[in-house]
Write an enzyme that holds these catalytic residues in place. Structure first.
Site, PDB file in Angstrom:
ATOM      1  N   GLY A 422      45.088  41.471  69.171  1.00 52.65           N
ATOM      2  CA  GLY A 422      44.421  42.231  68.131  1.00 52.65           C
ATOM      3  C   GLY A 422      42.984  42.538  68.482  1.00 52.65           C
ATOM      4  CG  ASP A 535      45.482  31.923  75.133  1.00 55.24           C
ATOM      5  OD1 ASP A 535      45.522  31.740  76.372  1.00 55.24           O
ATOM      6  OD2 ASP A 535      45.074  32.988  74.627  1.00 55.24           O
TER       7      ASP A 535
END
Length: 741
Positions: A422, A535
């Site tokens: 995003g 992540d």
């Protein structure tokens, strides 16, 4: 020796005594073309194919080419609208003969007496070419007309290219009514030996528009040679018959009236007696044939004004305008029909207003229902219930309108970072608080069901080394997340990017790494349920105004699953940081985060990026290069000079050993984040006070003396099927905050 030949319409003159129009209508079998020239009636080829004999055309073959002739003159074209024909006329010449030393004349006259033909005074001029040339033109057939044209020049340089104004070339007009002319040269005029560079003079009655004077006509024979001794001349023709006019012809007093087509008109000839026929206005074709004049479709030419409609009629056209406009014939315009327009406009506006109001009401209801459904899907009801039951819960449900205003409608200048998950915008919400607003790229159906519950858990995380999730907007298709704003960029930028020039000390980098480890340890050990980040990378470690580490992007994490089936997830993370074990099993665990953190320790230690897209393939992975160097006891090749020169060997060895254990191929052999944090505390003390004895910390020594890691040959970085791209192009979990990039 003078040679003067008078050639006329030889065949025509023999029969020119009587001129009687024929009443015959041409047969459909008559030849319509010869040598590419259209033969229009009243002209014709063959018996009974022309109006009368003088309009008869012969089609002859010369040099294997068919050519049309009228008498002895080659026909070039026929015009019915202008009542003219164009034929090739012979050029008269006056040339110096070197054998005799004399100037000799060769001339051609043109005699069309007692024929329908007269030379056009509009399209022709008598043209003389040469230096010291005087040539006459006369009509000795009763008109008494005689004129001449003088062309002089003493030097060839006097001649102007393209100019026929008396120097090297001259032209003169002829009167109306000429059907005979004879050219002649004044023998005594050429007395200055001009022949030395001007061998020939020329004279001819010719069409004006086809002539362009060239200076080469003076000193060469090009004019005569190029045109083969002939040039075009325009001849007017008409139905003459002894002075016939339209008025007389219509009374049929002298013979058959030639304008036999309906929609044709008769006009008296403009050159001499007689009359010609033309199609009436709005018609085109051949007026000398029955039904020869056909209606012209003027609408093809679009004669009506813009917005008008053309209607073709017999002999004309009619224009109309579309509804709401009136056609004005005087100005050829479509003017507004004011009364009709006002009434129609009022009615239309009332109708549009009614329907638009109804449509807007329906759309608002529909939008409200859609937002309500999105809010329900994303767990908004669960959040509300929890917020009611747990007073003091610091989590805000934002509306879409609030976030649009906070980001100035998502203006490009507000973008903090973009990635596969995003886009993050800097926003200003109520109380003038700066926040980071993330518009997520995608959320799958499973995540929609669990989103509210996970947001509730993440909102309760309160740790100094973790970015705080302040709230979310749940009434849109893909939820938007609102975080506290961290101003100083990322650890990645500090090591590799635009902030590298700050020259942050190695001890500061160790502190930041330790703080990041503390944040990850909190997620693994103290969050309830535990959270696996998924992540971990230097770009997801943000730095506040004091350069304190803040772990971000934990929205991409998953909650520790309660059963084995929930372990399988879509591939997420960043190439260069990915756990090889995870790439094989797709089971995201806290040891997957440990492996990624080991890569961050390598970045701190070596200053190199985790993955190089250029260079030899075997040297692209930093972790592979590091493990290979450790195996060969050659770590120095990876260390920057300022580390080797200013940091202790024990510190470097300790950090390298810690990174090596984090990068173990087997996840169970890797240390926990708490052990990593504790070891980093020990190494930080060693960095700050290298004389301190660290042997008193048995736990740390046990950590560094752990099970040997797998060798370099067993490592497989970025398994097949996952391209080596930067993190922005990798598929990631849509709940990622991707904050601060």
């Amino acid at each position: 020796m003078e040679v003067l030949r008078h050639l006329g319409l030889i065949g025509l003159l023999l029969l020119a005594i009587y001129y009687v129009p024929s009443t015959a209508i041409p047969s459909s079998q008559c030849q319509k073309q010869c040598g590419g020239v259209e033969i229009h009636y009243p002209f014709g080829i063959g018996k009974n194919c022309s109006l009368e004999w003088f309009f008869s055309v012969k089609c002859q073959v010369q040099d294997d080419i068919s050519k049309p002739f009228i008498g002895e003159f080659e026909l070039l074209d026929i015009s019915l609208t202008r009542s003219t024909v164009r034929v090739l006329n012979y050029i008269a010449s006056f040339c110096y003969n070197p054998s005799s030393g004399l100037m000799e004349k060769e001339g051609f006259g043109f005699n069309a007496t007692n024929t329908p033909y007269l030379f056009s005074d509009v399209h022709n001029k008598y043209t003389v070419i040469g230096c010291d040339a005087l040539a006459y033109i006369s009509d000795s057939n009763g008109m008494g007309y005689e004129s001449g044209c003088v062309s002089k020049c003493r030097r060839l340089s006097d001649v102007t290219e393209g100019s026929c104004s008396g120097i090297g070339c001259c032209q003169t007009s002829i009167p109306k009514g000429m059907n005979f002319y004879k050219p002649d040269f004044d023998i005594g005029f050429n007395t200055t030996k001009i022949w030395r560079f001007n061998r020939c003079n020329y004279a001819v009655l010719m069409e004006t528009t086809t002539f362009n004077f060239s200076s080469t006509y003076i000193n060469t024979t090009k004019f005569n040679d190029t045109s083969a001794g002939r040039v075009p001349v325009v001849i007017d023709w008409a139905i003459r018959n002894g002075g016939t006019s339209c008025e007389i012809a219509k009374r049929n007093e002298t013979g058959t009236y030639a304008c036999i087509s309906s929609n044709s008109v008769c006009m008296d000839s403009m050159n001499g007696p007689g009359y010609v026929c033309n199609c009436s206005k709005g018609y085109d074709g051949n007026p000398y044939l029955p039904n020869g004049c056909k209606d012209i479709n003027e609408c093809i030419q679009s004669p009506c004004p813009s917005g008008g409609i053309c209607h073709n009629t017999n002999g004309g056209y009619r224009c109309s305008c579309r509804a709401g406009r009136k056609y004005s014939r005087q100005s050829n315009t479509c003017n507004p029909d004011t009364g009709l327009i006002i009434g129609a406009t009022i009615g239309f506006l009332v109708l549009v207003t009614f329907f638009f109001s109804g449509y807007m009401i329906l759309q608002k209801r529909k939008l409200k229902n859609v937002k309500r459904e999105h809010f329900r899907q994303h767990g908004g009801l669960i959040l509300f219930e929890k917020m009611k039951s747990e007073k003091g819960l610091c989590f805000t449900i934002f509306t879409e309108t609030e976030l649009v205003q906070a980001t100035n409608n998502y203006d490009k200048s507000r973008i903090l970072g973009k990635g596969g998950q995003g886009t993050v915008y800097k926003g200003l919400v109520k109380d003038n608080m700066h926040v980071a607003i993330k518009r997520c790229a995608l959320v799958d159906e499973r995540q929609k069901k669990e989103f509210g519950q996970e947001m509730l858990i993440l909102s309760q995380i309160n740790h100094k080394n973790i970015v705080k999730l302040l709230g979310a907007c749940l009434e849109v298709e893909v939820p938007m997340l609102v975080y506290e704003f961290i101003p100083n960029g990322t650890l990645y930028e500090l090591i590799h990017g635009k902030k590298q020039a700050l020259r942050i000390s190695f001890s500061t980098l160790l502190r930041i790494a330790h703080e990041a480890a503390e944040g990850l340890n909190f997620l693994h050990s103290y969050a309830s349920p535990p959270i696996h980040h998924g992540d971990v990378k230097s770009a997801n470690i943000l730095l506040d105004e004091n350069y304190t580490a803040k772990v971000s992007d934990f929205g991409a994490s998953i909650l520790a699953p309660s059963d084995e089936d929930q372990y399988v997830t879509v591939v997420q993370g960043t190439c260069g940081y990915l756990d090889p074990e995870y790439m094989q099993t797709f089971q995201l665990t806290n040891k997957s985060d440990v492996y990624s953190f080991g890569v961050i320790l390598l970045e701190v230690l070596t200053g190199q990026v985790p993955l190089k897209l250029n260079g030899p393939e075997e040297q692209r992975s930093l972790s592979s290069n590091f493990l290979s160097a450790m195996k060969e006891n050659n770590l120095d090749v990876l260390l920057p000079s300022h580390i080797k020169e200013h940091e202790s060997t024990e510190l470097i060895r300790g950090l390298a050993e810690l990174a090596k254990q984090c990068l173990d191929m087997c996840g169970t052999n890797r240390p926990a984040m708490k052990e990593i944090a504790d070891e980093l505390i020990r190494l930080r003390k060693l960095s700050q006070h290298p004389w301190v004895q660290t042997d008193t910390q048995p736990e740390s020594r046990g950590l560094l003396a752990g099970t040997p890691t797998t060798g370099f040959d067993d490592i497989e970085i970025c398994a097949s099927g996952y391209p080596m791209l930067d993190s922005d192009n990798l598929p990631m979990n849509p709940m990622s905050s991707y904050y601060g990039r």
